[in-house]
Enzyme design. Structure first.
Site, short mmCIF file in Angstrom:
data_model
loop_
_atom_site.label_atom_id
_atom_site.label_comp_id
_atom_site.label_asym_id
_atom_site.label_seq_id
_atom_site.Cartn_x
_atom_site.Cartn_y
_atom_site.Cartn_z
N LYS A 11 57.17 44.92 38.72
CA LYS A 11 57.23 43.49 38.39
C LYS A 11 58.61 43.08 37.83
O LYS A 11 59.45 43.94 37.50
CB LYS A 11 56.12 43.18 37.37
CG LYS A 11 54.72 43.37 37.95
CD LYS A 11 53.65 42.91 36.95
CE LYS A 11 52.26 43.06 37.53
NZ LYS A 11 51.21 42.52 36.63
N TYR A 51 47.69 36.13 44.13
CA TYR A 51 46.82 36.15 42.95
C TYR A 51 45.72 35.09 43.04
O TYR A 51 45.17 34.69 41.99
CB TYR A 51 47.65 35.95 41.68
CG TYR A 51 48.38 37.20 41.22
CD1 TYR A 51 47.66 38.34 40.83
CD2 TYR A 51 49.76 37.25 41.13
CE1 TYR A 51 48.32 39.49 40.40
CE2 TYR A 51 50.42 38.40 40.69
CZ TYR A 51 49.68 39.51 40.32
OH TYR A 51 50.33 40.64 39.89
N PHE A 59 45.48 32.16 32.45
CA PHE A 59 46.85 32.70 32.52
C PHE A 59 47.47 32.55 33.91
O PHE A 59 48.59 33.03 34.14
CB PHE A 59 46.86 34.18 32.09
CG PHE A 59 45.93 35.09 32.88
CD1 PHE A 59 46.29 35.58 34.13
CD2 PHE A 59 44.71 35.47 32.35
CE1 PHE A 59 45.46 36.41 34.85
CE2 PHE A 59 43.85 36.31 33.06
CZ PHE A 59 44.23 36.78 34.32
N ARG A 87 46.02 53.77 39.29
CA ARG A 87 45.54 53.06 38.10
C ARG A 87 45.59 53.95 36.87
O ARG A 87 45.85 53.48 35.76
CB ARG A 87 44.14 52.49 38.35
CG ARG A 87 44.20 51.34 39.36
CD ARG A 87 42.85 50.76 39.68
NE ARG A 87 42.36 49.87 38.64
CZ ARG A 87 42.76 48.62 38.47
NH1 ARG A 87 43.71 48.10 39.24
NH2 ARG A 87 42.24 47.87 37.53
N THR A 93 45.65 47.31 31.57
CA THR A 93 46.40 46.05 31.75
C THR A 93 47.21 45.70 30.50
O THR A 93 48.38 45.33 30.59
CB THR A 93 45.42 44.90 32.06
OG1 THR A 93 44.65 45.25 33.20
CG2 THR A 93 46.17 43.60 32.32
N ARG A 104 52.50 51.64 31.66
CA ARG A 104 52.43 50.44 30.82
C ARG A 104 52.61 50.77 29.35
O ARG A 104 53.28 50.02 28.62
CB ARG A 104 51.12 49.70 31.09
CG ARG A 104 51.16 48.96 32.43
CD ARG A 104 49.81 48.52 32.85
NE ARG A 104 49.83 47.58 33.97
CZ ARG A 104 48.75 47.32 34.70
NH1 ARG A 104 47.60 47.92 34.44
NH2 ARG A 104 48.83 46.47 35.70
N ASN A 114 53.66 43.36 32.38
CA ASN A 114 53.16 44.72 32.23
C ASN A 114 53.66 45.68 33.31
O ASN A 114 52.99 46.65 33.66
CB ASN A 114 51.63 44.73 32.09
CG ASN A 114 50.94 44.18 33.32
OD1 ASN A 114 51.59 43.75 34.28
ND2 ASN A 114 49.62 44.18 33.31
N HIS A 117 51.87 46.34 39.12
CA HIS A 117 50.56 45.95 39.66
C HIS A 117 50.05 47.10 40.51
O HIS A 117 50.84 47.77 41.18
CB HIS A 117 50.70 44.70 40.54
CG HIS A 117 49.49 44.47 41.40
ND1 HIS A 117 48.37 43.80 40.95
CD2 HIS A 117 49.20 44.87 42.67
CE1 HIS A 117 47.46 43.78 41.92
NE2 HIS A 117 47.94 44.42 42.97
N GLU A 128 46.04 43.80 50.40
CA GLU A 128 47.34 43.61 49.74
C GLU A 128 48.48 44.26 50.52
O GLU A 128 49.59 43.73 50.58
CB GLU A 128 47.28 44.16 48.32
CG GLU A 128 46.36 43.35 47.42
CD GLU A 128 46.23 43.91 46.01
OE1 GLU A 128 45.48 43.34 45.20
OE2 GLU A 128 46.89 44.94 45.70
P1 AMP Z 1 45.28 42.24 37.94
O1 AMP Z 1 44.91 41.57 39.23
O2 AMP Z 1 44.14 42.86 37.23
O3 AMP Z 1 46.51 43.08 38.07
O4 AMP Z 1 45.68 41.07 36.92
C1 AMP Z 1 46.76 40.28 37.23
C2 AMP Z 1 47.78 40.26 36.17
O5 AMP Z 1 47.55 39.13 35.38
C3 AMP Z 1 47.85 41.41 35.18
O6 AMP Z 1 48.44 42.57 35.67
C4 AMP Z 1 48.69 40.76 34.11
O7 AMP Z 1 50.06 40.72 34.49
C5 AMP Z 1 48.13 39.36 34.12
N1 AMP Z 1 47.08 39.20 33.13
C6 AMP Z 1 45.85 39.73 33.14
N2 AMP Z 1 45.16 39.38 32.04
C7 AMP Z 1 45.98 38.60 31.31
C8 AMP Z 1 45.87 37.92 30.09
N3 AMP Z 1 44.75 37.95 29.37
N4 AMP Z 1 46.93 37.21 29.66
C9 AMP Z 1 48.07 37.14 30.41
N5 AMP Z 1 48.23 37.78 31.58
C10 AMP Z 1 47.21 38.50 32.03
#
Ligand code: AMP
Length: 140
Positions: A11, A51, A59, A87, A93, A104, A114, A117, A128
């Site tokens: 990222k 996304y 968020f 993972r 996360t 992370r 973070n 992905h 993806e």
């Molecule tokens: P994921 O699809 O699970 O990778 O989630 C997408 C991304 O959204 C995560 O990797 C973070 O960068 C972001 N994200 C997830 N949860 C939060 C949160 N509570 N606050 C801010 N960013 C978030």
């Protein structure tokens, strides 16, 4: 366990800090092989489409702004049960919840910034990977 593929994104927080080599080394040391890789700058439309599943989350707008704030490195990783393996090496996360030694925990700045992905299932990995790569760009 079968050899499978997953989609990784290094990222903007990591490209900004010149950590793409460090992240890739951690992936490789965990047993993953980079079989495709490119550095790109996501457009807003691309980030929103990638996304889309998070569209309703509070968020979402911030996540799209962050993911378009600088270059990313998208990679196809191959390995034994690649989704789960990736993972594990990424960690949770939220970096504060991630195990020591994970990408992370060691490198991430925040729950949003973070560092990496990773796909969360084989089905999403296939979707993806196809979002970013054609088959001829993936060389195992
Ligand atoms: P994921 O699809 O699970 O990778 O989630 C997408 C991304 O959204 C995560 O990797 C973070 O960068 C972001 N994200 C997830 N949860 C939060 C949160 N509570 N606050 C801010 N960013 C978030």
């Amino acid at each position: 366990m079968a050899v499978t593929r997953t989609l990784s994104i290094i990222k903007p927080d990591a490209t900004r800090r010149n950590l793409t080599g460090r992240v890739t080394q951690m992936l490789e040391e965990a047993g993953l092989r980079v079989v495709a890789s490119k550095r790109i700058r996501l457009t807003r439309a691309q980030a929103e489409a990638f996304y889309a599943v998070h569209r309703e989350r509070p968020f979402f707008a911030s996540l799209v702004a962050f993911m378009t704030s600088g270059p990313v490195v998208v990679q196809v990783l191959e390995g034994e049960d690649a989704v789960a393996l990736n993972r594990r090496v990424m960690g949770a996360t939220d970096p504060a919840q991630a195990e020591p030694g994970t990408i992370r925990r060691e490198l991430a700045e925040s729950i949003e910034a973070n560092t990496v992905h990773g796909s969360d299932s084989d089905e999403n990995a296939a979707r993806e990977i196809a979002f970013f790569f054609s088959e001829i760009e993936i060389v195992g």
